[in-house]
Design a protein around this motif. Structure first.
Motif, PDB file in Angstrom:
ATOM      1  N   PRO A  66       0.812  -1.230   0.000  1.00 35.70           N
ATOM      2  CA  PRO A  66       0.000   0.000   0.000  1.00 35.70           C
ATOM      3  C   PRO A  66       0.846   1.281   0.000  1.00 35.70           C
ATOM      4  O   PRO A  66       0.436   2.294  -0.577  1.00 35.70           O
ATOM      5  N   PHE A  67       2.038   1.249   0.607  1.00 38.29           N
ATOM      6  CA  PHE A  67       2.915   2.417   0.594  1.00 38.29           C
ATOM      7  C   PHE A  67       3.432   2.685  -0.822  1.00 38.29           C
ATOM      8  O   PHE A  67       3.537   3.831  -1.238  1.00 38.29           O
ATOM      9  N   GLN A  68       3.733   1.614  -1.549  1.00 40.18           N
ATOM     10  CA  GLN A  68       4.165   1.767  -2.938  1.00 40.18           C
ATOM     11  C   GLN A  68       3.026   2.337  -3.774  1.00 40.18           C
ATOM     12  O   GLN A  68       3.234   3.232  -4.599  1.00 40.18           O
ATOM     13  N   ASP A  69       1.823   1.844  -3.546  1.00 40.08           N
ATOM     14  CA  ASP A  69       0.665   2.332  -4.290  1.00 40.08           C
ATOM     15  C   ASP A  69       0.445   3.825  -4.031  1.00 40.08           C
ATOM     16  O   ASP A  69       0.190   4.598  -4.969  1.00 40.08           O
ATOM     17  N   ARG A  70       0.536   4.247  -2.752  1.00 39.47           N
ATOM     18  CA  ARG A  70       0.374   5.665  -2.413  1.00 39.47           C
ATOM     19  C   ARG A  70       1.468   6.507  -3.048  1.00 39.47           C
ATOM     20  O   ARG A  70       1.214   7.603  -3.540  1.00 39.47           O
ATOM     21  N   TYR A  71       2.689   5.984  -3.043  1.00 37.10           N
ATOM     22  CA  TYR A  71       3.810   6.704  -3.650  1.00 37.10           C
ATOM     23  C   TYR A  71       3.564   6.870  -5.157  1.00 37.10           C
ATOM     24  O   TYR A  71       3.708   7.962  -5.702  1.00 37.10           O
ATOM     25  N   ASP A  72       3.203   5.772  -5.827  1.00 36.97           N
ATOM     26  CA  ASP A  72       2.947   5.819  -7.270  1.00 36.97           C
ATOM     27  C   ASP A  72       1.836   6.808  -7.599  1.00 36.97           C
ATOM     28  O   ASP A  72       1.929   7.560  -8.571  1.00 36.97           O
ATOM     29  N   GLN A  73       0.779   6.827  -6.788  1.00 37.99           N
ATOM     30  CA  GLN A  73      -0.325   7.752  -7.007  1.00 37.99           C
ATOM     31  C   GLN A  73       0.139   9.203  -6.819  1.00 37.99           C
ATOM     32  O   GLN A  73      -0.205  10.083  -7.600  1.00 37.99           O
ATOM     33  N   ALA A  74       0.934   9.443  -5.781  1.00 42.87           N
ATOM     34  CA  ALA A  74       1.442  10.796  -5.531  1.00 42.87           C
ATOM     35  C   ALA A  74       2.318  11.269  -6.690  1.00 42.87           C
ATOM     36  O   ALA A  74       2.248  12.432  -7.098  1.00 42.87           O
ATOM     37  N   VAL A  75       3.141  10.360  -7.231  1.00 45.26           N
ATOM     38  CA  VAL A  75       3.976  10.714  -8.381  1.00 45.26           C
ATOM     39  C   VAL A  75       3.095  11.027  -9.585  1.00 45.26           C
ATOM     40  O   VAL A  75       3.292  12.031 -10.267  1.00 45.26           O
ATOM     41  N   ALA A  76       2.101  10.177  -9.849  1.00 43.92           N
ATOM     42  CA  ALA A  76       1.223  10.373 -10.998  1.00 43.92           C
ATOM     43  C   ALA A  76       0.450  11.687 -10.904  1.00 43.92           C
ATOM     44  O   ALA A  76       0.218  12.361 -11.912  1.00 43.92           O
ATOM     45  N   GLU A  77       0.051  12.052  -9.685  1.00 43.94           N
ATOM     46  CA  GLU A  77      -0.731  13.269  -9.487  1.00 43.94           C
ATOM     47  C   GLU A  77       0.137  14.503  -9.235  1.00 43.94           C
ATOM     48  O   GLU A  77      -0.378  15.614  -9.137  1.00 43.94           O
ATOM     49  N   ALA A  81       3.133  17.519  -1.622  1.00 40.07           N
ATOM     50  CA  ALA A  81       2.955  17.437  -0.162  1.00 40.07           C
ATOM     51  C   ALA A  81       3.104  16.000   0.318  1.00 40.07           C
ATOM     52  O   ALA A  81       3.770  15.740   1.326  1.00 40.07           O
ATOM     53  N   ARG A  82       2.504  15.069  -0.392  1.00 38.75           N
ATOM     54  CA  ARG A  82       2.601  13.669   0.018  1.00 38.75           C
ATOM     55  C   ARG A  82       4.012  13.135  -0.208  1.00 38.75           C
ATOM     56  O   ARG A  82       4.536  12.371   0.599  1.00 38.75           O
ATOM     57  N   LEU A  83       4.649  13.564  -1.284  1.00 35.55           N
ATOM     58  CA  LEU A  83       5.999  13.082  -1.584  1.00 35.55           C
ATOM     59  C   LEU A  83       7.029  13.602  -0.582  1.00 35.55           C
ATOM     60  O   LEU A  83       8.022  12.930  -0.320  1.00 35.55           O
ATOM     61  N   THR A  84       6.817  14.770  -0.008  1.00 35.00           N
ATOM     62  CA  THR A  84       7.781  15.289   0.965  1.00 35.00           C
ATOM     63  C   THR A  84       7.725  14.519   2.273  1.00 35.00           C
ATOM     64  O   THR A  84       8.659  14.591   3.063  1.00 35.00           O
ATOM     65  N   PRO A 101       6.924   6.090   5.013  1.00 35.14           N
ATOM     66  CA  PRO A 101       6.924   7.445   5.566  1.00 35.14           C
ATOM     67  C   PRO A 101       8.258   7.784   6.223  1.00 35.14           C
ATOM     68  O   PRO A 101       8.952   6.895   6.738  1.00 35.14           O
ATOM     69  N   ASP A 102       8.594   9.060   6.226  1.00 29.46           N
ATOM     70  CA  ASP A 102       9.803   9.526   6.897  1.00 29.46           C
ATOM     71  C   ASP A 102       9.747   9.109   8.365  1.00 29.46           C
ATOM     72  O   ASP A 102       8.711   9.224   9.010  1.00 29.46           O
ATOM     73  N   GLY A 103      10.840   8.590   8.895  1.00 28.16           N
ATOM     74  CA  GLY A 103      10.906   8.149  10.289  1.00 28.16           C
ATOM     75  C   GLY A 103      10.404   6.739  10.526  1.00 28.16           C
ATOM     76  O   GLY A 103      10.271   6.303  11.671  1.00 28.16           O
ATOM     77  N   HIS A 104      10.145   6.000   9.468  1.00 35.26           N
ATOM     78  CA  HIS A 104       9.579   4.646   9.606  1.00 35.26           C
ATOM     79  C   HIS A 104      10.461   3.694  10.395  1.00 35.26           C
ATOM     80  O   HIS A 104       9.962   2.772  11.036  1.00 35.26           O
TER      81      HIS A 104
END
Length: 132
Positions: A66-77, A81-84, A101-104
Motif C-alpha cells: 500500500p505504501f508503494q501504491d500511495r507513492y505511485d499515485q502521488a507521483v502520478a498526481e 505534499a505527500r511526496l515530501t 513514511p519519513d521516520g519509519h
C-alpha cells in the motif's frame, strides 16, 4: 612581459597543475575502487547482500505494498505534499527511493522498502540516506 602579465601566467600554470593533480587523483582512486569491486570475494558478498535484500523485499511486499501504491499515485498526481513525507533513504545500487513514511525505522520499525527499476520488491537496513 609586464609584472601583471607574468603573475597571470603563473596563476594559469598553477591552476593547470592543480587540475592535473585532481584529475590524476580521481583516476587513481577509480582504478583502486575498480580493483576492489572486481575481487571475487567482494562480488560474492555483494551477491549475497542483493539476494538477502530481494528476499526481505518479497517477504514484506504484501504488508508494505500500500505504501508503494500511495507513492505511485502521488507521483502520478504530482502531489508534492505527500511526496515530501516519504523517507529520504534511497538505495544507490537499485536507484530506488524508499516509499515508506519519513521516520519509519523508529516509528514502524520497518526497514527501507520499495521496488527496483525492474519492479522487484527490495528492502534493506542502513542509515546512509543515499545507500541503504
Amino acid at each position: 612581459m609586464s609584472a601583471s602579465d607574468q603573475e597571470a601566467a603563473e596563476q594559469r600554470v598553477q591552476d593547470a597543475v592543480r587540475r592535473h593533480a585532481r584529475t590524476r587523483a580521481f583516476a587513481e582512486a577509480e582504478d583502486v575502487i575498480t580493483a576492489v569491486l572486481a575481487d571475487p570475494g567482494v562480488q560474492e558478498a555483494r551477491a549475497r547482500v542483493e539476494a538477502s535484500e530481494t528476499e526481505l523485499g518479497m517477504e514484506l511486499c504484501a504488508r508494505l505494498q500500500p505504501f508503494q501504491d500511495r507513492y505511485d499515485q502521488a507521483v502520478a498526481e504530482g502531489d508534492a505534499a505527500r511526496l515530501t513525507g516519504v523517507c529520504g533513504g534511497k538505495h544507490g545500487r537499485w536507484g530506488r527511493i524508499c516509499v515508506l513514511p519519513d521516520g519509519h525505522e523508529t516509528s514502524m520499525e520497518e526497514p527501507h522498502w520499495g521496488r527496483t527499476s525492474e519492479g522487484r520488491p527490495i528492502a534493506g537496513v542502513g542509515s546512509a540516506p543515499d545507500d541503504w
